[in-house]
Design a protein around this motif. Structure first.
Motif, PDB file in Angstrom:
ATOM      1  N   SER A  74      16.810   4.424   2.766  1.00 15.66           N
ATOM      2  CA  SER A  74      16.394   4.356   4.171  1.00 15.66           C
ATOM      3  C   SER A  74      14.892   4.111   4.213  1.00 15.66           C
ATOM      4  N   VAL A  75      14.397   3.585   5.318  1.00 12.58           N
ATOM      5  CA  VAL A  75      12.953   3.383   5.438  1.00 12.58           C
ATOM      6  C   VAL A  75      12.283   4.749   5.604  1.00 12.58           C
ATOM      7  N   CYS A  76      11.081   4.882   5.063  1.00 13.92           N
ATOM      8  CA  CYS A  76      10.390   6.174   5.103  1.00 13.92           C
ATOM      9  C   CYS A  76       9.909   6.537   6.494  1.00 13.92           C
ATOM     10  N   ASP A  77       9.687   5.519   7.323  1.00 15.19           N
ATOM     11  CA  ASP A  77       9.148   5.737   8.668  1.00 15.19           C
ATOM     12  C   ASP A  77       9.679   4.608   9.556  1.00 15.19           C
ATOM     13  N   PRO A  78      10.295   4.937  10.697  1.00 15.34           N
ATOM     14  CA  PRO A  78      10.844   3.872  11.555  1.00 15.34           C
ATOM     15  C   PRO A  78       9.804   2.853  12.007  1.00 15.34           C
TER      16      PRO A  78
ATOM     17  N   ASP B 224       0.809  -1.227   0.000  1.00 18.76           N
ATOM     18  CA  ASP B 224       0.000   0.000   0.000  1.00 18.76           C
ATOM     19  C   ASP B 224       0.842   1.277   0.000  1.00 18.76           C
ATOM     20  N   ILE B 225       2.133   1.183   0.343  1.00 12.01           N
ATOM     21  CA  ILE B 225       2.991   2.370   0.310  1.00 12.01           C
ATOM     22  C   ILE B 225       4.339   2.002  -0.307  1.00 12.01           C
ATOM     23  N   LEU B 226       5.103   3.019  -0.687  1.00 12.09           N
ATOM     24  CA  LEU B 226       6.491   2.829  -1.101  1.00 12.09           C
ATOM     25  C   LEU B 226       7.347   3.006   0.149  1.00 12.09           C
ATOM     26  N   PRO B 227       7.954   1.934   0.655  1.00  7.80           N
ATOM     27  CA  PRO B 227       8.544   1.982   2.000  1.00  7.80           C
ATOM     28  C   PRO B 227       9.935   2.608   2.095  1.00  7.80           C
ATOM     29  N   LEU B 228      10.607   2.810   0.963  1.00 12.41           N
ATOM     30  CA  LEU B 228      11.977   3.308   1.009  1.00 12.41           C
ATOM     31  C   LEU B 228      12.094   4.731   0.475  1.00 12.41           C
ATOM     32  N   VAL B 229      13.116   5.427   0.969  1.00 12.49           N
ATOM     33  CA  VAL B 229      13.476   6.741   0.439  1.00 12.49           C
ATOM     34  C   VAL B 229      14.839   6.609  -0.233  1.00 12.49           C
TER      35      VAL B 229
ATOM     36  N   TRP C  44      19.140   1.951   5.450  1.00 14.45           N
ATOM     37  CA  TRP C  44      19.151   2.298   6.871  1.00 14.45           C
ATOM     38  C   TRP C  44      17.843   1.881   7.511  1.00 14.45           C
ATOM     39  N   ILE C  45      17.948   1.069   8.567  1.00 13.77           N
ATOM     40  CA  ILE C  45      16.780   0.649   9.351  1.00 13.77           C
ATOM     41  C   ILE C  45      16.958   1.179  10.776  1.00 13.77           C
ATOM     42  N   PRO C  46      16.323   2.300  11.110  1.00 18.03           N
ATOM     43  CA  PRO C  46      16.449   2.836  12.479  1.00 18.03           C
ATOM     44  C   PRO C  46      15.546   2.079  13.446  1.00 18.03           C
ATOM     45  N   ILE C  47      16.085   1.709  14.582  1.00 21.43           N
ATOM     46  CA  ILE C  47      15.320   1.034  15.627  1.00 21.43           C
ATOM     47  C   ILE C  47      14.987   2.081  16.687  1.00 21.43           C
ATOM     48  N   VAL C  48      13.703   2.414  16.779  1.00 21.52           N
ATOM     49  CA  VAL C  48      13.265   3.520  17.629  1.00 21.52           C
ATOM     50  C   VAL C  48      12.155   3.040  18.558  1.00 21.52           C
ATOM     51  N   ASP C  49      12.214   3.458  19.796  1.00 20.74           N
ATOM     52  CA  ASP C  49      11.179   3.128  20.780  1.00 20.74           C
ATOM     53  C   ASP C  49      10.008   4.088  20.607  1.00 20.74           C
TER      54      ASP C  49
END
Length: 703
Positions: free
Chosen positions: A412-416, A325-330, A384-389
């Motif tokens: 990079s991913v568009c949203d963590p 449903d979305i394009l996940p990468l930038v 880049w895959i950021p791991i965010v709490d």
């Protein structure tokens, strides 16, 4: 005109009645009585369409009208109406709703006991599940209330409605609106509370049985409360129906609704409390289901990595984003959104970090990534895959994420938070990510080439491609402990000195007094000994702010050649740490591996309070010592300069002097970042060879 009012003592009577009502709700005897009416025969009813119709009648239309809101027929409402029009209710269902409506009308018109009326209805619906009982009762009341409202509202303009209103002696709503408004508002509040509880009960029924069963704690706790919650929903509807029935014959009487409104409000409070409790249990159930789904997805991810694939798409979709449903990468170059297809059948490096990824790491990776693109012979992509709490996500962290993303030339991913919890669990538990950035290497089929290629990339850069353990081992076989290994990829100037045959001194630390004495003494020795000496300051590890100050000091005081940016200093020490961890991963020890032994020696020098120095000539001649030993050796140059020719040069003669003049007392420290993993079980002292004691250090350096 007469006035129908309750006696002054009525509120107290209702208070006593209400106290009994609340105590009864906790009475196990009543719970057993309610349970005794329940004998479901297994029939299934799709209650959602019925609930939609009930909501349309009681909430969308009547409630808004009472509250003075405009009833809008927007596109969504029209579409829902069209969908409801297609709902074909079974004859038996229509019959039961009509039957319940009749029971409600008859029992309530006669002024019967609310509990008895509720039990009659429960007995009548004994063969239905709890969620069906409450939905059918609500539907029956919607019929009663809807018919009442239609007649009462249309009586002013419709002859038929007016005739029916006259026969029932219903009050004129428009004329008596202000006196009736508290009455209807209290009724609507109770209906909405009953609807909320009903929706909760329906949601419990629709929870996926493959993830949660009746005997699991969140669900089992809810199951014990659903029967009594259903009782109070039905009892509330009985109260509402009684209020509607009480309006029959009220056309020519003034209306006093305070007491009735108070009773409905008390019931609404009771039902709302039940709703809050059920809602909390529902949240726990959803958390339980999410946990089960995440565990299932986690095990599926493990299975995926154990399975052979034709390409890497299944793996990447499971790790990054599985939907379309979305394009996940930038794209870091164009800053446009792209799909995972750009990674199909390519070697992929997953850069996994938190939001504390340093600009030094990004800068070095940027140089390597662009170099690989320019050469065209290293076909890998990086993501880049950021791991965010999520618990600490705020506008500051959002801006930090976007800033780091803007620095990257790679994907990079568009949203963590498109990264599923199961993928985060896999990254942390299988790939051992904690805080320090890792680079996970995947081959074109999605197979794991390395769970963390960061060490070999820091040491050899793109030469480490395709980042397998076998490639790493083969690169080590080609290496010896040398100046080139120490500074490769950092500063070509030092390597140029080496090819020119110059005597080179690398030194570090941040004790300015020692640095000044050491550099002055070294230059004097070079002058006396007619040595072609070049000196390079390499700083200290994990001291970014202090190193920036040291760079300014070196610019002013001209001690020697130095690296003019903290990135080079950071990279020098990071490569040394990577060499140590790489050797550990391959099972090497200080006893059987010279490179590992020398790396640990230099790292222990960095842990000292004073400075340190390494003197080199050519690729392999090296002498090293801690600050005071190195300085004293140079100060005593006159005592060993005659040994230079005998020992075969300055560096061997220096080594001979250092070995013969080891200090009787020493205290060496080796500080390794625990978050990188692979801490060696045994570390020996660089000076005496004895095993060092292990301590734990917790560090917070705010510079």
């Amino acid at each position: 005109m007469s006035t129908r009012q309750l006696p002054p003592s009525a509120p107290k009577m209702y208070q006593k009645k209400e106290r009994r009502m609340f105590s009864t709700s906790d009475d196990s005897a009543m719970t057993k009585q309610v349970q005794a009416t329940h004998a479901p025969d297994g029939r299934e009813i799709d209650v959602k369409p019925i609930l939609q119709i009930v909501d349309e009648i009681l909430v969308r239309f009547i409630a808004r009208t009472v509250e003075g809101q405009e009833v809008k027929r927007d596109q969504d409402a029209l579409e829902m109406t069209a969908a409801l029009a297609e709902f074909d209710m079974l004859d038996s269902l229509a019959y039961i709703i009509n039957k319940i409506s009749c029971e409600l009308s008859c029992k309530c018109s006669g002024g019967g006991d609310a509990h008895s009326s509720t039990m009659v209805l429960l007995n009548y619906m004994s063969s239905y599940a709890w969620h069906a009982k409450v939905v059918l009762t609500l539907a029956a009341f919607a019929v009663i209330f809807g018919e009442f409202w239609l007649v009462a509202q249309l009586s002013a303009e419709n002859t038929l409605a007016k005739s029916v209103a006259l026969l029932k002696q219903l009050p004129d709503i428009a004329e008596n609106f202000m006196s009736l408004k508290p009455h209807f508002e209290a009724l609507i509040r109770l209906v909405k509370a009953a609807m909320d509880v009903t929706m909760c009960i329906v949601e419990f029924k629709e929870l996926p049985s493959e993830y949660i069963s009746e005997d699991t704690p969140p669900m089992s706790v809810a199951s014990t409360h659903i029967p009594i919650a259903s009782y109070w929903v039905i009892r509330s509807i009985v109260a509402c129906a009684s209020q509607i029935a009480s309006l029959v014959g009220m056309r020519n009487e003034s209306i006093s609704s305070a007491t009735e409104a108070w009773e409905l409000s008390s019931l609404a409070h009771k039902v709302s409390s039940i709703y809050e409790h059920l809602k909390n249990q529902l949240v726990l159930c959803y958390q339980y289901i999410d946990d089960k789904r995440h565990i299932e997805a986690f095990h599926n991810l493990i299975h995926l990595f154990e399975t052979v694939h034709v390409d890497n798409m299944k793996i990447l979709r499971a790790l990054i984003y599985a939907k379309d449903d979305i394009l996940p990468l930038v794209d870091g170059t164009t800053k446009s959104r792209v799909s995972l297809e750009v990674l199909r059948r390519k070697h992929v490096l997953l850069l996994i970090s938190d939001l504390d990824l340093s600009q030094e790491e990004i800068l070095v990776l940027d140089n390597l990534y662009k170099d690989a693109r320019a050469r065209g012979d290293t076909q890998y992509e990086m993501v880049w895959i950021p791991i965010v709490d999520k618990a600490v996500w705020n506008e500051v962290n959002k801006q930090k994420f976007e800033y780091l993303q803007s620095l990257m030339a790679w994907y990079s991913v568009c949203d963590p938070f498109i990264i599923e919890p199961s993928a985060v669990k896999y990254i942390k538990e299988v790939w051992n990510f904690s805080k320090t950035a890792i680079l996970v290497a995947l081959d074109p089929q999605g197979r794991l080439s390395s769970p963390n290629a960061v060490h070999m990339i820091w040491i050899w850069g793109n030469l480490a491609f395709p980042f397998t353990s076998e490639k790493e081992e083969s690169l080590w076989k080609q290496e010896i402990w040398s100046l080139e290994l120490l500074v490769d990829g950092i500063d070509p100037t030092v390597l140029d000195w080496m090819t020119e045959g110059k005597l080179i001194c690398l030194y570090g630390g941040e004790d300015l007094e020692w640095i000044e004495k050491f550099t002055v003494t070294a230059l004097n020795v070079a002058k006396v000994g007619k040595l072609n000496l070049e000196m390079a300051y390499v700083g200290k590890s994990n001291a970014k702010e202090r190193m920036q100050k040291m760079i300014k000091t070196f610019s002013t005081r001209k001690f020697s050649y130095f690296w003019p940016n903290v990135t080079s200093i950071w990279f020098f020490w990071t490569r040394l740490e990577s060499m140590l961890y790489s050797k550990l991963l391959h099972g090497k020890t200080v006893e059987n591996d010279e490179i590992m032994s020398e790396v640990m020696t230099v790292l222990s020098f960095d842990g000292s309070d004073r400075g340190w120095a390494i003197f080199c000539r050519g690729a392999t001649e090296m002498a090293r010592a801690k600050g005071d030993s190195a300085l004293n050796c140079l100060l005593e140059f006159d005592n060993w300069k005659d040994r230079i020719d005998d020992e075969g040069g300055f560096v061997p003669a220096m080594n001979d002097y250092l070995n013969k003049n080891k200090p009787p007392h020493h205290c060496n420290r080796l500080i390794l970042p625990g978050s990188t993993g692979g801490i060696p079980q045994k570390v020996v002292c660089a000076e005496c060879g004895r095993q060092m004691e292990k301590y734990f250090m917790y560090r917070c350096c705010v510079e």
